[in-house]
Enzyme design. Structure first.
Site, PDB file in Angstrom:
ATOM      1  N   ALA A  12       0.833  -1.212   0.000  1.00 42.14           N
ATOM      2  CA  ALA A  12       0.000   0.000   0.000  1.00 42.14           C
ATOM      3  C   ALA A  12       0.858   1.248   0.000  1.00 42.14           C
ATOM      4  CB  ALA A  12      -0.918  -0.020   1.217  1.00 42.14           C
ATOM      5  N   ARG A  18      -3.422   8.656 -10.126  1.00 44.42           N
ATOM      6  CA  ARG A  18      -4.569   8.818 -11.023  1.00 44.42           C
ATOM      7  C   ARG A  18      -5.876   9.076 -10.262  1.00 44.42           C
ATOM      8  NH1 ARG A  18      -4.240   3.574 -14.288  1.00 44.42           N
ATOM      9  NH2 ARG A  18      -6.004   4.377 -15.476  1.00 44.42           N
ATOM     10  N   LYS A  25      -4.484   6.578  -1.836  1.00 48.20           N
ATOM     11  CA  LYS A  25      -5.507   5.758  -2.504  1.00 48.20           C
ATOM     12  C   LYS A  25      -6.177   4.762  -1.561  1.00 48.20           C
ATOM     13  CE  LYS A  25      -4.275   2.798  -5.832  1.00 48.20           C
ATOM     14  NZ  LYS A  25      -3.973   2.374  -7.208  1.00 48.20           N
ATOM     15  N   ASN A 360     -41.044   6.662  28.041  1.00 56.53           N
ATOM     16  CA  ASN A 360     -41.543   7.383  26.882  1.00 56.53           C
ATOM     17  C   ASN A 360     -40.862   8.751  26.807  1.00 56.53           C
ATOM     18  OD1 ASN A 360     -43.236   8.927  25.097  1.00 56.53           O
ATOM     19  ND2 ASN A 360     -44.732   7.288  25.309  1.00 56.53           N
ATOM     20  N   SER A 388     -43.046  16.496  26.392  1.00 59.64           N
ATOM     21  CA  SER A 388     -42.570  17.068  25.130  1.00 59.64           C
ATOM     22  C   SER A 388     -41.726  18.308  25.398  1.00 59.64           C
ATOM     23  CB  SER A 388     -43.758  17.462  24.247  1.00 59.64           C
ATOM     24  OG  SER A 388     -44.439  16.302  23.855  1.00 59.64           O
ATOM     25  N   SER A 406     -44.030  19.206  30.217  1.00 61.13           N
ATOM     26  CA  SER A 406     -43.686  19.681  28.869  1.00 61.13           C
ATOM     27  C   SER A 406     -42.980  21.022  28.945  1.00 61.13           C
ATOM     28  CB  SER A 406     -44.952  19.854  28.036  1.00 61.13           C
ATOM     29  OG  SER A 406     -45.599  18.623  27.918  1.00 61.13           O
TER      30      SER A 406
HETATM   31  C1  UD1 Z   1       1.514  -5.083 -11.020  1.00 62.55           C
HETATM   32  C2  UD1 Z   1       2.259  -6.321 -11.524  1.00 62.55           C
HETATM   33  C3  UD1 Z   1       1.571  -6.846 -12.784  1.00 62.55           C
HETATM   34  C4  UD1 Z   1       0.122  -7.141 -12.489  1.00 62.55           C
HETATM   35  C5  UD1 Z   1      -0.578  -5.924 -11.888  1.00 62.55           C
HETATM   36  C6  UD1 Z   1      -1.945  -6.310 -11.405  1.00 62.55           C
HETATM   37  C7  UD1 Z   1       4.615  -6.070 -10.924  1.00 62.55           C
HETATM   38  C8  UD1 Z   1       5.967  -5.699 -11.402  1.00 62.55           C
HETATM   39  N1  UD1 Z   1       3.636  -5.970 -11.819  1.00 62.55           N
HETATM   40  O1  UD1 Z   1       1.673  -4.086 -12.020  1.00 62.55           O
HETATM   41  O2  UD1 Z   1       2.212  -8.018 -13.245  1.00 62.55           O
HETATM   42  O3  UD1 Z   1      -0.552  -7.572 -13.655  1.00 62.55           O
HETATM   43  O4  UD1 Z   1       0.158  -5.406 -10.769  1.00 62.55           O
HETATM   44  O5  UD1 Z   1      -2.636  -5.171 -10.977  1.00 62.55           O
HETATM   45  O6  UD1 Z   1       4.467  -6.456  -9.790  1.00 62.55           O
HETATM   46  N2  UD1 Z   1       3.428  -0.797  -4.770  1.00 62.55           N
HETATM   47  C9  UD1 Z   1       4.191  -0.494  -3.660  1.00 62.55           C
HETATM   48  N3  UD1 Z   1       5.461  -0.077  -3.816  1.00 62.55           N
HETATM   49  C10 UD1 Z   1       6.045   0.049  -5.047  1.00 62.55           C
HETATM   50  C11 UD1 Z   1       5.256  -0.254  -6.184  1.00 62.55           C
HETATM   51  C12 UD1 Z   1       3.958  -0.678  -6.008  1.00 62.55           C
HETATM   52  O7  UD1 Z   1       3.706  -0.612  -2.532  1.00 62.55           O
HETATM   53  O8  UD1 Z   1       7.214   0.427  -5.099  1.00 62.55           O
HETATM   54  C13 UD1 Z   1       2.039  -1.237  -4.597  1.00 62.55           C
HETATM   55  C14 UD1 Z   1       1.045  -0.267  -5.170  1.00 62.55           C
HETATM   56  O9  UD1 Z   1       0.599   0.638  -4.177  1.00 62.55           O
HETATM   57  C15 UD1 Z   1      -0.083  -1.176  -5.626  1.00 62.55           C
HETATM   58  C16 UD1 Z   1       0.628  -2.474  -5.972  1.00 62.55           C
HETATM   59  O10 UD1 Z   1       1.872  -2.433  -5.297  1.00 62.55           O
HETATM   60  O11 UD1 Z   1      -1.000  -1.448  -4.614  1.00 62.55           O
HETATM   61  C17 UD1 Z   1       0.816  -2.679  -7.454  1.00 62.55           C
HETATM   62  O12 UD1 Z   1       1.611  -1.640  -7.960  1.00 62.55           O
HETATM   63  P1  UD1 Z   1       1.357  -1.030  -9.402  1.00 62.55           P
HETATM   64  O13 UD1 Z   1       2.368   0.005  -9.637  1.00 62.55           O
HETATM   65  O14 UD1 Z   1      -0.061  -0.673  -9.557  1.00 62.55           O
HETATM   66  O15 UD1 Z   1       1.700  -2.313 -10.290  1.00 62.55           O
HETATM   67  P2  UD1 Z   1       1.336  -2.512 -11.795  1.00 62.55           P
HETATM   68  O16 UD1 Z   1       2.281  -1.771 -12.624  1.00 62.55           O
HETATM   69  O17 UD1 Z   1      -0.100  -2.296 -12.001  1.00 62.55           O
END
Ligand code: UD1
Ligand code: CA
Length: 447
Positions: A12, A18, A25, A360, A388, A406
């Site tokens: 996380a 985005r 998020k 009541n 009331s 009341s």
């Molecule tokens: C990743 C996968 C991809 C998969 C997709 C599914 C990898 C390299 N790729 O791609 O194969 O199909 O998810 O949704 O794993 N996060 C961190 N630290 C970081 C990078 C990411 O905590 O340095 C967390 C993000 O907050 C997110 C999750 O890891 O919750 C996925 O990261 P994101 O950058 O969305 O990966 P994708 O490029 O979508």
């Protein structure tokens, strides 16, 4: 075969740029609770020895939320987001000494079920990846499967045209022994199109060690990730549709299912009746046979069997309604226990109160519970009758079988069985209304 101990790592740290938001998020709400609470709930269903959440962007805010959602979860900080593999590496210190299977999932994929995670946890391969057949594989990582099982995962950015034709995609969820994770993570490099440490490269590394990697699949819906507000709104619609269907299956009457909103943890008993436009915030239980009339908002409260609430009532955290309690329109109840058979019919605020059985509460009653600095309690005994428009200035106690007149402002305790009247005595001036009106009209005409 004995069940392996399980630990869960939830990623996380990403910003979720985005979302166009100052809020990280995973703290955006779905089903009344932060996104990450959904992943936590799925994780907890495995009864893991340890949950580690990797935070990065707005780590402080996320940590504060986690302290409430799951005080036992460990938090690992990923100061710089260098990729999913790098993120999991930050969780290793929190897993020190743990031997067993580690499940890795994302904090922004709320529909993963505990059952799917359990399947992954007990799958016999050395490394198991959760895959799905994507309707539109887009930019997901692709799973390259051969007769020997899962060979490698190729990220979209690094994939050639042929690999991009593969429809079997990586959900991001993965399971392996902790010892294997410790052995392979330090060997990841960032020599790829994104310049990131890919968690997905663990598959090829495991295979190069002669280990067996495999894929378990699930419905695409389960792996749905949230990246934008539009996706969050669609996910909310999906969550609500499922919650409504589940309530109906469980024997709850929803007069107009589409207008009832549930939270992740809403519990409603069989034969409860929920009218249109009712919103359940987090932490609500409604017992069997209770009735929630239209346009009510409930949060952090309990409604016992036989109770009726609304229309247009608001139950806030700590509202506890006993059996057969009646709460009517424009009534707000916060942090108050109403014993069996209490009636609060109209236009009332009860906060920090305790009301004994069969009492009541008259229309327009208000517990004046806040003095501007502190909150105070109002205690009302059983079988009392609150007239009331009574103002109950807390701290104050009204005894059993007592009454208030009341329009009273009650500032002193009322003993059991007593009648308290706290208002100015009425003064009546014969004919004065007529004379006053005549004088006013004359003044207007003279202008
Ligand atoms: C990743 C996968 C991809 C998969 C997709 C599914 C990898 C390299 N790729 O791609 O194969 O199909 O998810 O949704 O794993 N996060 C961190 N630290 C970081 C990078 C990411 O905590 O340095 C967390 C993000 O907050 C997110 C999750 O890891 O919750 C996925 O990261 P994101 O950058 O969305 O990966 P994708 O490029 O979508
Ligand atoms: Ca993603």
């Amino acid at each position: 075969m004995t069940k392996d101990a399980v630990a869960v790592v939830i990623l996380a740290a990403g910003q979720g740029s985005r979302m166009q938001s100052d809020l990280p998020k995973v703290l955006h709400r779905l089903g009344g609770v932060p996104l990450v609470a959904h992943a936590l709930t799925a994780a907890r269903s495995l009864e893991p020895e340890q949950i580690v959440v990797v935070t990065g962007h707005s780590a402080e805010l996320v940590s504060q939320a986690l302290a409430k959602l799951d005080p036992e979860a460990a938090i690992a900080l990923q100061a710089e987001q260098l990729g999913t593999g790098h993120a999991v590496r930050q969780a290793l210190p929190a897993l020190e000494g743990f031997e067993g299977r580690v499940i890795i999932l994302y904090g922004d994929t709320p529909f993963i079920t505990g059952d799917t995670l359990a399947t992954l946890a007990s799958h016999p391969a050395d490394l198991t990846v959760l895959g799905f057949e994507a309707e539109d594989p887009g930019r997901y990582g692709r799973l390259v499967v051969t007769a020997q099982g899962l060979e490698r995962i190729v990220e979209w950015k690094d994939a050639d045209t042929a690999t991009r034709q593969i429809a079997l995609c990586n959900s991001g969820v993965m399971a392996m022994q902790a010892s294997l994770l410790r052995q392979l993570l330090p060997r990841l490099t960032n020599d790829n199109a994104a310049g990131e440490y890919y968690l997905t490269d663990l598959v090829a590394l495991a295979r190069s060690e002669g280990l067996h990697a495999d894929v378990v699949t699930c419905d695409e819906e389960e792996t749905l990730g949230i990246n934008t507000r539009a996706e969050l709104a669609r996910a909310e619609a999906l969550f609500q549709a499922r919650a409504r269907a589940r309530a109906l299956e469980d024997g709850v009457t929803l007069t107009d299912p589409g207008s009832v909103w549930f939270a992740l943890d809403t519990v409603i008993g069989r034969d409860a009746v929920i009218g249109p436009n009712v919103v359940f915030g987090p932490g609500v239980t409604v017992e069997s046979g209770a009735e929630i009339l239209p346009f009510c908002h409930l949060e952090g409260c309990h409604v016992s069997a036989g109770a009726t609430v609304g229309p247009f009532a608001r139950l806030r955290p700590g509202a506890e309604l006993g059996g057969d309690v009646h709460v009517g329109n424009f009534v707000e109840i916060k942090n108050s226990v109403l014993d069996e058979g209490v009636k609060v019919g109209h236009l009332t605020y009860l906060g920090d109160a305790r009301v004994g059985e069969h009492t009541n509460i008259g229309a327009g009653t208000i517990t004046c519970n806040y003095d501007g600095v502190m909150k105070h309690r109002t205690m009302i005994g059983p079988r009392a009758f609150i007239g009331s428009d009574t103002m109950l200035v807390a701290p104050v106690r009204v005894g059993a079988d007592a009454m208030t007149g009341s329009g009273s402002t009650i500032t002193e305790d009322v003993p059991d069985g007593a009648l308290a009247i706290g208002r100015a005595r009425q003064v009546t001036k014969p004919g004065l209304a007529l004379r006053l009106m005549a004088a006013l009209r004359a003044r207007k005409e003279a202008r």
